[in-house]
Design a protein around this motif. Structure first.
Motif, PDB file in Angstrom:
ATOM      1  N   TRP A  76       0.783  -1.242   0.000  1.00 19.09           N
ATOM      2  CA  TRP A  76       0.000   0.000   0.000  1.00 19.09           C
ATOM      3  C   TRP A  76       0.813   1.290   0.000  1.00 19.09           C
ATOM      4  CZ3 TRP A  76      -2.454  -3.314   4.122  1.00 19.09           C
ATOM      5  CH2 TRP A  76      -3.514  -4.058   3.597  1.00 19.09           C
ATOM      6  N   LEU A  77       2.006   1.298   0.606  1.00 15.42           N
ATOM      7  CA  LEU A  77       2.710   2.572   0.764  1.00 15.42           C
ATOM      8  C   LEU A  77       3.114   3.241  -0.547  1.00 15.42           C
ATOM      9  CD1 LEU A  77       5.140   2.678   3.831  1.00 15.42           C
ATOM     10  CD2 LEU A  77       3.287   4.248   3.254  1.00 15.42           C
ATOM     11  N   PRO A  78       3.600   2.499  -1.554  1.00 21.32           N
ATOM     12  CA  PRO A  78       3.993   3.200  -2.784  1.00 21.32           C
ATOM     13  C   PRO A  78       2.864   4.031  -3.381  1.00 21.32           C
ATOM     14  CG  PRO A  78       4.903   0.988  -2.790  1.00 21.32           C
ATOM     15  CD  PRO A  78       3.972   1.055  -1.601  1.00 21.32           C
ATOM     16  N   GLY A  79       1.653   3.493  -3.415  1.00 24.01           N
ATOM     17  CA  GLY A  79       0.522   4.254  -3.942  1.00 24.01           C
ATOM     18  C   GLY A  79       0.159   5.438  -3.068  1.00 24.01           C
ATOM     19  N   MET A  80       0.265   5.258  -1.727  1.00 25.52           N
ATOM     20  CA  MET A  80      -0.067   6.325  -0.802  1.00 25.52           C
ATOM     21  C   MET A  80       0.940   7.463  -0.871  1.00 25.52           C
ATOM     22  SD  MET A  80      -1.164   3.736   2.280  1.00 25.52           S
ATOM     23  CE  MET A  80      -1.077   4.923   3.614  1.00 25.52           C
ATOM     24  N   LEU A  81       2.215   7.106  -1.068  1.00 24.80           N
ATOM     25  CA  LEU A  81       3.259   8.123  -1.075  1.00 24.80           C
ATOM     26  C   LEU A  81       3.516   8.688  -2.466  1.00 24.80           C
ATOM     27  CD1 LEU A  81       5.855   6.405   1.311  1.00 24.80           C
ATOM     28  CD2 LEU A  81       4.099   8.083   1.892  1.00 24.80           C
ATOM     29  N   GLY A  82       3.005   8.009  -3.493  1.00 25.13           N
ATOM     30  CA  GLY A  82       3.321   8.404  -4.853  1.00 25.13           C
ATOM     31  C   GLY A  82       2.555   9.587  -5.373  1.00 25.13           C
ATOM     32  N   GLY A  83       1.470   9.978  -4.700  1.00 28.67           N
ATOM     33  CA  GLY A  83       0.790  11.199  -5.067  1.00 28.67           C
ATOM     34  C   GLY A  83      -0.598  11.065  -5.635  1.00 28.67           C
ATOM     35  N   GLU A  84      -0.961   9.883  -6.123  1.00 26.95           N
ATOM     36  CA  GLU A  84      -2.291   9.731  -6.703  1.00 26.95           C
ATOM     37  C   GLU A  84      -3.366   9.514  -5.639  1.00 26.95           C
ATOM     38  OE1 GLU A  84      -3.227  10.255  -9.884  1.00 26.95           O
ATOM     39  OE2 GLU A  84      -1.159  10.936 -10.091  1.00 26.95           O
ATOM     40  N   LEU A  85      -2.980   8.989  -4.493  1.00 25.52           N
ATOM     41  CA  LEU A  85      -3.927   8.724  -3.415  1.00 25.52           C
ATOM     42  C   LEU A  85      -3.771   9.777  -2.327  1.00 25.52           C
ATOM     43  CD1 LEU A  85      -3.525   4.842  -3.060  1.00 25.52           C
ATOM     44  CD2 LEU A  85      -5.152   6.111  -4.474  1.00 25.52           C
ATOM     45  N   LEU A  86      -4.891  10.170  -1.738  1.00 28.20           N
ATOM     46  CA  LEU A  86      -4.878  11.164  -0.670  1.00 28.20           C
ATOM     47  C   LEU A  86      -5.471  10.537   0.591  1.00 28.20           C
ATOM     48  CD1 LEU A  86      -4.224  14.173  -0.117  1.00 28.20           C
ATOM     49  CD2 LEU A  86      -6.633  14.665  -0.574  1.00 28.20           C
ATOM     50  N   GLY A  87      -4.823  10.771   1.740  1.00 31.46           N
ATOM     51  CA  GLY A  87      -5.237  10.132   2.978  1.00 31.46           C
ATOM     52  C   GLY A  87      -5.935  11.055   3.952  1.00 31.46           C
ATOM     53  N   ALA A  88      -6.608  10.427   4.917  1.00 29.85           N
ATOM     54  CA  ALA A  88      -7.258  11.132   6.029  1.00 29.85           C
ATOM     55  C   ALA A  88      -6.949  10.381   7.312  1.00 29.85           C
ATOM     56  CB  ALA A  88      -8.762  11.234   5.810  1.00 29.85           C
ATOM     57  N   TYR A  89      -7.087  11.090   8.422  1.00 29.09           N
ATOM     58  CA  TYR A  89      -6.721  10.560   9.732  1.00 29.09           C
ATOM     59  C   TYR A  89      -7.927  10.692  10.648  1.00 29.09           C
ATOM     60  CZ  TYR A  89      -4.098  10.280  14.167  1.00 29.09           C
ATOM     61  OH  TYR A  89      -3.620   9.935  15.414  1.00 29.09           O
ATOM     62  N   CYS A  90      -8.417   9.564  11.165  1.00 27.37           N
ATOM     63  CA  CYS A  90      -9.647   9.559  11.965  1.00 27.37           C
ATOM     64  C   CYS A  90      -9.348   9.152  13.407  1.00 27.37           C
ATOM     65  CB  CYS A  90     -10.664   8.592  11.366  1.00 27.37           C
ATOM     66  SG  CYS A  90     -11.226   9.036   9.725  1.00 27.37           S
ATOM     67  N   LEU A  91      -9.348  10.118  14.307  1.00 28.65           N
ATOM     68  CA  LEU A  91      -9.127   9.853  15.728  1.00 28.65           C
ATOM     69  C   LEU A  91     -10.251  10.458  16.559  1.00 28.65           C
ATOM     70  CD1 LEU A  91      -7.311   8.788  18.018  1.00 28.65           C
ATOM     71  CD2 LEU A  91      -6.089  10.977  17.948  1.00 28.65           C
ATOM     72  N   SER A  92     -10.500  11.755  16.416  1.00 28.81           N
ATOM     73  CA  SER A  92     -11.490  12.442  17.250  1.00 28.81           C
ATOM     74  C   SER A  92     -12.911  11.962  16.962  1.00 28.81           C
ATOM     75  CB  SER A  92     -11.427  13.953  17.021  1.00 28.81           C
ATOM     76  OG  SER A  92     -10.199  14.480  17.453  1.00 28.81           O
ATOM     77  N   GLU A  93     -13.756  12.056  17.991  1.00 30.36           N
ATOM     78  CA  GLU A  93     -15.173  11.759  17.854  1.00 30.36           C
ATOM     79  C   GLU A  93     -15.969  12.914  18.446  1.00 30.36           C
ATOM     80  OE1 GLU A  93     -16.082   7.861  19.387  1.00 30.36           O
ATOM     81  OE2 GLU A  93     -14.629   6.876  18.068  1.00 30.36           O
ATOM     82  N   PRO A  94     -17.263  12.999  18.131  1.00 30.63           N
ATOM     83  CA  PRO A  94     -18.037  14.147  18.619  1.00 30.63           C
ATOM     84  C   PRO A  94     -17.937  14.368  20.116  1.00 30.63           C
ATOM     85  CG  PRO A  94     -19.307  12.943  16.985  1.00 30.63           C
ATOM     86  CD  PRO A  94     -18.062  12.133  17.249  1.00 30.63           C
ATOM     87  N   HIS A  95     -17.794  13.306  20.896  1.00 34.85           N
ATOM     88  CA  HIS A  95     -17.739  13.414  22.353  1.00 34.85           C
ATOM     89  C   HIS A  95     -16.324  13.191  22.886  1.00 34.85           C
ATOM     90  CE1 HIS A  95     -18.109   9.236  21.264  1.00 34.85           C
ATOM     91  NE2 HIS A  95     -17.407   8.984  22.360  1.00 34.85           N
TER      92      HIS A  95
END
Length: 390
Positions: free
Chosen positions: A112-131
């Motif tokens: 997975w990393l080559p595609g993630m780092l190569g520029g065509e894929l964009l990531g998001a980070y999910c930690l916080s929740e409404p509460h």
């Protein structure tokens, strides 16, 4: 005002020059319209990715740029000086790759990393929740094992690139233990049952999409779990140290952009027959803006060099984030003051800088949380360490 920089290699110097060129030619012509229309600039991220700027601090053999963090952060700063929303997006993308790069198996990384780092894929980070914002251990989003997969149900709030991302690094509860019951998963953006609410209507960074992401029985293959069950919170917290440096660099860039605009205006605008920079009261204000910005840059790069040397840097990352974002808020406010009534209009960008600066004191851990991290480190005590730079 050109920034004086010390970089470790000629390659790094060339990289920074490439970044300035892209910021000038690809970002600057688009920023005003995109921010006014609250339009997410997906094409800009593809451009930066194809230039190799989305995976700079990761290993070359996995598709990254192989650059030290001190270089990566200066690239972020150059981007943010022109377009803060994009700077934040690049930082968040880097954070979304962190868990796989540090805790993924070799097989997962190669897959997975080559595609993630190569520029065509964009990531998001999910930690916080409404509460559960500053208390991630209170999260309720849950993953239940079902054969060779997990079923994820819950909500994640304040997700940068929510609804736009190609993949989501998600922290979810896999047991009821408060701190050791959280696991980390890499979830595809097109997974069935994954959706995003309409984007939040924010004060600033309007070109950056922020949304609540819903997981409604999302089935995730077990081989997309990063690390063992229960290791999610340490993965999240270690990533946040690096993420805080990213936001510190963005804040330095934002402050530098505001300083540059204020300085240019002060040299051109005249009152009583002279440029307003020749009036001591305003000249001293600009001097303080420059001092604060250079101080924030120095602290941010100090923390980055500790990270590059393999030394503990959590306390310094919190100090950098605290100092840089508080400074960005002050410098952008002062930039509006330098421009006077014009600074309060949308005909000049400094009012936008001021709106963008505020959230930097809030995300990646509020500045109150940063003070808590620093004070606890002081109470604990840290032995002096000296590293020799080769």
């Amino acid at each position: 005002m050109p920034v004086q920089r010390l970089v470790p290699t000629q390659e790094a110097a060339d990289l920074l020059e490439l970044t300035r060129e892209l910021a000038r030619e690809e970002l600057a012509p688009k920023v005003v319209q995109a921010e006014a229309e609250e339009a997410f600039p997906r094409d800009v991220f593809r451009t930066l990715g194809r230039a190799g700027l989305l995976g700079l601090p990761y290993d070359e053999e996995l598709g990254g740029g192989g650059q030290p963090y001190e270089v990566y952060l200066q690239v972020l700063e150059e981007i943010a000086a022109v377009w803060a929303s994009v700077g934040v997006g690049v930082s968040v993308h880097g954070l979304s790759c962190f868990g796989l790069a540090t805790k993924g198996t070799r097989e997962q990384q190669e897959r997975w990393l080559p595609g993630m780092l190569g520029g065509e894929l964009l990531g998001a980070y999910c930690l916080s929740e409404p509460h559960a914002g500053s208390d991630p251990a209170a999260m309720r989003t849950r993953a239940v094992r079902d054969g060779d997969s997990y079923v994820v149900t819950g909500e994640k709030a304040w997700t940068t690139h929510g609804g736009q991302a190609d993949f989501y690094k998600v922290m979810v509860r896999t047991s009821d233990h408060r701190s050791r019951g959280i696991s980390c998963f890499l979830v595809p953006g097109d997974a069935e049952g994954l959706s995003a609410d309409p984007a939040e209507r924010k004060m600033g960074l309007t070109g950056s999409t922020t949304a609540l992401v819903r997981f409604e029985g999302v089935r995730v293959d077990a081989d997309r779990r990063l690390g063992e069950e229960g290791e999610g919170l340490p993965i999240a917290l270690s990533g946040l140290d690096a993420g805080r440096l990213g936001i510190a660099a963005v804040a330095v860039g934002l402050a530098q952009g505001a300083l540059d605009d204020a300085l240019a205006y002060a040299k051109e605008r005249e009152t009583f027959g002279v440029p307003i920079i020749d009036h001591q009261g305003l000249a001293f204000l600009l001097a303080d803006m420059a001092a604060g910005t250079e101080t924030a840059r120095a602290m941010t790069l100090h923390a980055a060099r500790l990270k590059d040397a393999g030394l503990p840097y959590s306390r310094q990352a919190s100090i950098a984030k605290l100092v840089a974002t508080d400074n960005a808020m002050k410098v952008t406010t002062d930039a509006v003051q330098v421009l006077g009534g014009y600074g309060y209009t949308r005909d000049f960008p400094v009012e936008r800088y001021m709106r963008e600066a505020k959230v930097m004191q809030i995300f990646e851990g509020t500045n109150q949380i940063q003070r808590l991290v620093v004070s606890r480190a002081l109470a604990k005590g840290v032995p002096a360490q000296t590293a020799v730079l080769a």
